[in-house]
Design a protein around this motif. Sequence first.
Motif, PDB file in Angstrom:
ATOM      1  N   TYR A  25       0.827  -1.203   0.000  1.00 56.03           N
ATOM      2  CA  TYR A  25       0.000   0.000   0.000  1.00 56.03           C
ATOM      3  C   TYR A  25       0.867   1.262   0.000  1.00 56.03           C
ATOM      4  O   TYR A  25       0.590   2.227  -0.707  1.00 56.03           O
ATOM      5  CB  TYR A  25      -0.925   0.011   1.220  1.00 56.03           C
ATOM      6  CG  TYR A  25      -1.981  -1.076   1.232  1.00 56.03           C
ATOM      7  CD1 TYR A  25      -2.295  -1.800   0.093  1.00 56.03           C
ATOM      8  CD2 TYR A  25      -2.681  -1.370   2.401  1.00 56.03           C
ATOM      9  CE1 TYR A  25      -3.259  -2.795   0.106  1.00 56.03           C
ATOM     10  CE2 TYR A  25      -3.652  -2.357   2.435  1.00 56.03           C
ATOM     11  CZ  TYR A  25      -3.942  -3.072   1.286  1.00 56.03           C
ATOM     12  OH  TYR A  25      -4.908  -4.054   1.316  1.00 56.03           O
ATOM     13  N   SER A  26       1.917   1.240   0.813  1.00 60.03           N
ATOM     14  CA  SER A  26       2.812   2.390   0.895  1.00 60.03           C
ATOM     15  C   SER A  26       3.504   2.652  -0.445  1.00 60.03           C
ATOM     16  O   SER A  26       3.599   3.792  -0.906  1.00 60.03           O
ATOM     17  CB  SER A  26       3.856   2.145   1.992  1.00 60.03           C
ATOM     18  OG  SER A  26       4.787   3.199   2.061  1.00 60.03           O
ATOM     19  N   GLU A  27       3.970   1.585  -1.078  1.00 59.88           N
ATOM     20  CA  GLU A  27       4.674   1.719  -2.360  1.00 59.88           C
ATOM     21  C   GLU A  27       3.728   2.210  -3.449  1.00 59.88           C
ATOM     22  O   GLU A  27       4.116   3.021  -4.307  1.00 59.88           O
ATOM     23  CB  GLU A  27       5.283   0.372  -2.760  1.00 59.88           C
ATOM     24  CG  GLU A  27       6.145   0.403  -4.004  1.00 59.88           C
ATOM     25  CD  GLU A  27       7.520   1.011  -3.760  1.00 59.88           C
ATOM     26  OE1 GLU A  27       8.348   0.946  -4.684  1.00 59.88           O
ATOM     27  OE2 GLU A  27       7.765   1.554  -2.667  1.00 59.88           O
ATOM     28  N   ALA A  28       2.470   1.759  -3.427  1.00 62.37           N
ATOM     29  CA  ALA A  28       1.496   2.205  -4.433  1.00 62.37           C
ATOM     30  C   ALA A  28       1.288   3.705  -4.358  1.00 62.37           C
ATOM     31  O   ALA A  28       1.177   4.383  -5.391  1.00 62.37           O
ATOM     32  CB  ALA A  28       0.166   1.473  -4.225  1.00 62.37           C
ATOM     33  N   VAL A  29       1.227   4.241  -3.151  1.00 62.02           N
ATOM     34  CA  VAL A  29       1.054   5.686  -2.974  1.00 62.02           C
ATOM     35  C   VAL A  29       2.346   6.424  -3.316  1.00 62.02           C
ATOM     36  O   VAL A  29       2.335   7.477  -3.960  1.00 62.02           O
ATOM     37  CB  VAL A  29       0.617   6.002  -1.526  1.00 62.02           C
ATOM     38  CG1 VAL A  29       0.556   7.508  -1.296  1.00 62.02           C
ATOM     39  CG2 VAL A  29      -0.734   5.362  -1.229  1.00 62.02           C
ATOM     40  N   ARG A  30       3.492   5.859  -2.930  1.00 63.59           N
ATOM     41  CA  ARG A  30       4.778   6.531  -3.107  1.00 63.59           C
ATOM     42  C   ARG A  30       5.145   6.713  -4.575  1.00 63.59           C
ATOM     43  O   ARG A  30       5.658   7.766  -4.979  1.00 63.59           O
ATOM     44  CB  ARG A  30       5.890   5.751  -2.394  1.00 63.59           C
ATOM     45  CG  ARG A  30       7.209   6.493  -2.293  1.00 63.59           C
ATOM     46  CD  ARG A  30       8.331   5.580  -1.865  1.00 63.59           C
ATOM     47  NE  ARG A  30       8.641   4.567  -2.873  1.00 63.59           N
ATOM     48  CZ  ARG A  30       9.346   4.802  -3.972  1.00 63.59           C
ATOM     49  NH1 ARG A  30       9.807   6.004  -4.207  1.00 63.59           N
ATOM     50  NH2 ARG A  30       9.578   3.840  -4.838  1.00 63.59           N
ATOM     51  N   ILE A  31       4.896   5.684  -5.396  1.00 63.95           N
ATOM     52  CA  ILE A  31       5.315   5.748  -6.801  1.00 63.95           C
ATOM     53  C   ILE A  31       4.274   6.402  -7.697  1.00 63.95           C
ATOM     54  O   ILE A  31       4.532   6.607  -8.886  1.00 63.95           O
ATOM     55  CB  ILE A  31       5.643   4.341  -7.352  1.00 63.95           C
ATOM     56  CG1 ILE A  31       4.377   3.471  -7.443  1.00 63.95           C
ATOM     57  CG2 ILE A  31       6.724   3.665  -6.524  1.00 63.95           C
ATOM     58  CD1 ILE A  31       4.611   2.122  -8.108  1.00 63.95           C
ATOM     59  N   ALA A  32       3.100   6.728  -7.144  1.00 59.12           N
ATOM     60  CA  ALA A  32       2.034   7.311  -7.964  1.00 59.12           C
ATOM     61  C   ALA A  32       2.426   8.702  -8.456  1.00 59.12           C
ATOM     62  O   ALA A  32       3.031   9.477  -7.715  1.00 59.12           O
ATOM     63  CB  ALA A  32       0.735   7.392  -7.162  1.00 59.12           C
ATOM     64  N   PRO A  33       2.086   9.052  -9.690  1.00 58.10           N
ATOM     65  CA  PRO A  33       2.279  10.427 -10.151  1.00 58.10           C
ATOM     66  C   PRO A  33       1.510  11.401  -9.257  1.00 58.10           C
ATOM     67  O   PRO A  33       0.516  11.021  -8.625  1.00 58.10           O
ATOM     68  CB  PRO A  33       1.699  10.409 -11.578  1.00 58.10           C
ATOM     69  CG  PRO A  33       1.767   8.969 -11.995  1.00 58.10           C
ATOM     70  CD  PRO A  33       1.537   8.183 -10.738  1.00 58.10           C
TER      71      PRO A  33
END
Length: 383
Positions: A119-127
């Motif tokens: 979940y953290s990575e999905a938010v972090r890499i999002a434009p």
Amino acid sequence: MPNPLTFRLRLAALVIGVFLIGANSFILSPILSDVAASLNTTAVPITWSISAFGGATGLSAFFLSGVIDRSDARLVFSAAFVVMALGFLGSAVTPVWQGLAGGQALVGLATGILLPAIYSEAVRIAPEGQGARSLGIVLSGWSLSLMLGVPVSAALSDMLDWRTAYFALGGIAALQAVAFAMFRPSRPVEPGRARGPARLQVLRIVGVRSLLVTCLCFMSAFYGTYALLGHHMRETLGISATAASMAALTYGVGFGIGGFVARQVDRLGPRRVFPYFLASSCLIYLMLLVATQTLWTSLLATLLLGFVNHFGLSLTVLLLAQSKPDARGMLIGLNITVTYIAVFCGPLLMSALYAADGFGAVSLMAAILVAVAVILNWRIRRI
């Protein structure tokens, strides 16, 4: 920020990670009797394996999620998927139920780190400005596990052996470990990097406690109601287990549709629209007793519930992740811990109400719990 191709590959790997966790979460239910017969025991000890998975996940998320904020994501993902693969392998080869419980505890240990990390990575890499859309795509892994993973696992059990399903999951987990090891480091790991804030400190961040209570209420309502919904439908409508299981399928479809429209939430503002999705969920729970009087209205209700619940889950995670980026892993880890408390408490509460007053009491209590979440998030929607 990764380039577009790398972003898509990372996103796909994250979706597969959620799919693996979801498939393992739901796989034992349809093959329970096969597993019990194979291990020369009854169904009850096999259900303890589910408890071992849930307990290990909650403890791991609470105590180990802080590692996510202090380590390179590539290392965290690769190591956790190796542990998960070993847990699946142990589950597949065990001759006794204790081995299955141990293997599932190992999978839970990995899951408690992987879920907040994913979940953290999905938010972090999002434009920029696309956090809800990115997280919505990743959460579609849950829908895939309901619509594809569980039926395929059950088919493998019927055609070959239940152990084949765990071997397959273990193989996918091993491939995930290799895939993440091949990615470039997400960020440079600096010697002596400062530790993130302690748990008590993150609880003082504005809005965090309200979001965690929201998670507890929202998830208790869902897991408590879901545990009894199929039984209630079969008793009320006189249908088979296969027909009742269609409710899980339509819920998964609705949940997946939510992921496709998540970009609109980014445009409108996640915090602003969150109370309205929660209020919609509250109304559906309130009408669930009436809706379950026919099969088609039952399936329509679960479809709508899956759609709005997608945002109940995704926006809780997104808003926690945005509360303090340098403590994102710890915050989402606390969310996972609270979720598994709800997995334990929700069915206990709802089953007691069902025994005393029937499904109407369950429906009402679920609506009350979600109403509490509506009030909390209406209060903080402009923070």
